[in-house]
Design an enzyme around this catalytic site. Structure first.
Site, short mmCIF file in Angstrom:
data_model
loop_
_atom_site.label_atom_id
_atom_site.label_comp_id
_atom_site.label_asym_id
_atom_site.label_seq_id
_atom_site.Cartn_x
_atom_site.Cartn_y
_atom_site.Cartn_z
N GLY A 178 -2.20 1.26 6.21
CA GLY A 178 -1.03 0.64 6.81
C GLY A 178 -1.40 0.02 8.14
CD GLN B 192 -1.45 0.31 14.05
OE1 GLN B 192 -0.88 0.04 13.00
NE2 GLN B 192 -2.46 1.15 14.10
CB CYS C 193 -3.46 6.32 14.04
SG CYS C 193 -2.64 4.84 14.67
CG LEU C 194 -6.32 1.57 11.02
CD1 LEU C 194 -5.89 0.24 10.41
CD2 LEU C 194 -7.74 1.92 10.60
CG HIS D 241 1.52 6.47 10.91
ND1 HIS D 241 0.67 7.44 11.39
CD2 HIS D 241 1.00 5.29 11.33
CE1 HIS D 241 -0.31 6.86 12.07
NE2 HIS D 241 -0.13 5.55 12.04
CD GLU D 242 1.75 1.91 9.42
OE1 GLU D 242 1.73 1.39 10.54
OE2 GLU D 242 0.76 2.43 8.89
CG HIS E 143 2.20 2.23 14.84
ND1 HIS E 143 1.45 2.55 15.95
CD2 HIS E 143 1.49 2.67 13.77
CE1 HIS E 143 0.32 3.16 15.56
NE2 HIS E 143 0.32 3.25 14.23
O1 GNR Z 1 -5.05 4.42 7.57
C1 GNR Z 1 -4.14 5.20 7.86
N1 GNR Z 1 -4.04 6.39 7.22
C2 GNR Z 1 -2.95 7.25 7.30
C3 GNR Z 1 -3.06 8.53 6.79
C4 GNR Z 1 -1.99 9.40 6.82
C5 GNR Z 1 -0.79 9.00 7.37
C6 GNR Z 1 -0.67 7.74 7.92
C7 GNR Z 1 -1.73 6.87 7.89
S1 GNR Z 1 -1.56 5.28 8.53
C8 GNR Z 1 -3.20 4.84 8.94
C9 GNR Z 1 -3.31 3.39 9.35
C10 GNR Z 1 -2.53 3.16 10.63
O2 GNR Z 1 -2.93 3.46 11.72
N2 GNR Z 1 -1.35 2.64 10.50
O3 GNR Z 1 -0.58 2.46 11.58
NI NI Z 2 -1.21 4.02 12.97
#
Ligand code: GNR
Ligand code: NI
Length: 170
Positions: free
Chosen positions: A46, A51, A92-93, A134-135, A138
């Site tokens: 995601g 980001q 998270c990236l 999670h997204e 952000h």
């Molecule tokens: O790559 C991602 N893996 C992930 C694993 C578990 C829960 C959420 C994520 S999102 C993350 C990519 C990212 O940072 N998205 O904002």
């Molecule tokens: Ni993230």
């Protein structure tokens, strides 16, 4: 398409609250395409526009094993289905090499616009449900480290700052 630079914690720009997209036009579709390329290149499931320092409510996702299921979420919102939560290890990236268990709703109903500006709804569970939450965070300027103790968050912050210093020196 173009690969975009991903902001990393504790960059304050990650704390910006994103603004709603007013019309899903070619400019937004170009952003979506660039975000998909950036996400696939970074091997994430995601990516939120926040980001890549674009503070609009745009998210891309693909939880498939073979990058075959791109999902585009414009102006997304979700409602939990039930109040059960489950912890899952998240990455998270924007916080590379750090992982932590975060409790999220098990099931959610997502509402969003697709790349043509068409509204859709989707019922999600498992990893997809986690990723949606999670997204969404952000877009609100929230990171998974915010759910941890300040001790753990500060430890991650220090390691990230060290990484950024090393990257500058290299
Ligand atoms: O790559 C991602 N893996 C992930 C694993 C578990 C829960 C959420 C994520 S999102 C993350 C990519 C990212 O940072 N998205 O904002
Ligand atoms: Ni993230």
């Amino acid at each position: 398409m173009a690969k975009l630079a991903i902001l990393e914690f504790p960059d304050e720009r990650l704390r910006t609250k994103a603004k709603a997209v007013q019309s899903v036009d070619d400019e937004v579709r170009k952003l979506v395409d660039d975000m998909l390329e950036t996400m696939y290149d970074a091997q994430g499931i995601g990516l939120a526009a926040t980001q890549v320092d674009v503070h609009r409510r745009v998210v891309v996702m693909d939880v498939s094993d073979d990058n075959s299921q791109p999902l585009v979420l414009i102006n997304p919102s979700y409602t939990p289905i039930g109040d059960e939560k489950e912890p899952l290890s998240e990455g998270c990236l924007s916080i590379p090499e750090h992982y932590a268990e975060v409790p999220r709703y098990l099931k959610v109903e997502l509402k969003a616009l697709d790349r043509n500006g068409e509204p859709y709804t989707l019922e999600a569970d498992g990893l997809l449900a986690h990723c949606i939450q999670h997204e969404y965070d952000h877009l609100e300027g929230v990171l998974f480290v915010d759910y941890l103790s300040s001790l753990k968050r500060d430890r991650i912050r220090k390691k990230m700052e060290k990484r950024h210093k090393q990257m500058q020196g290299a």
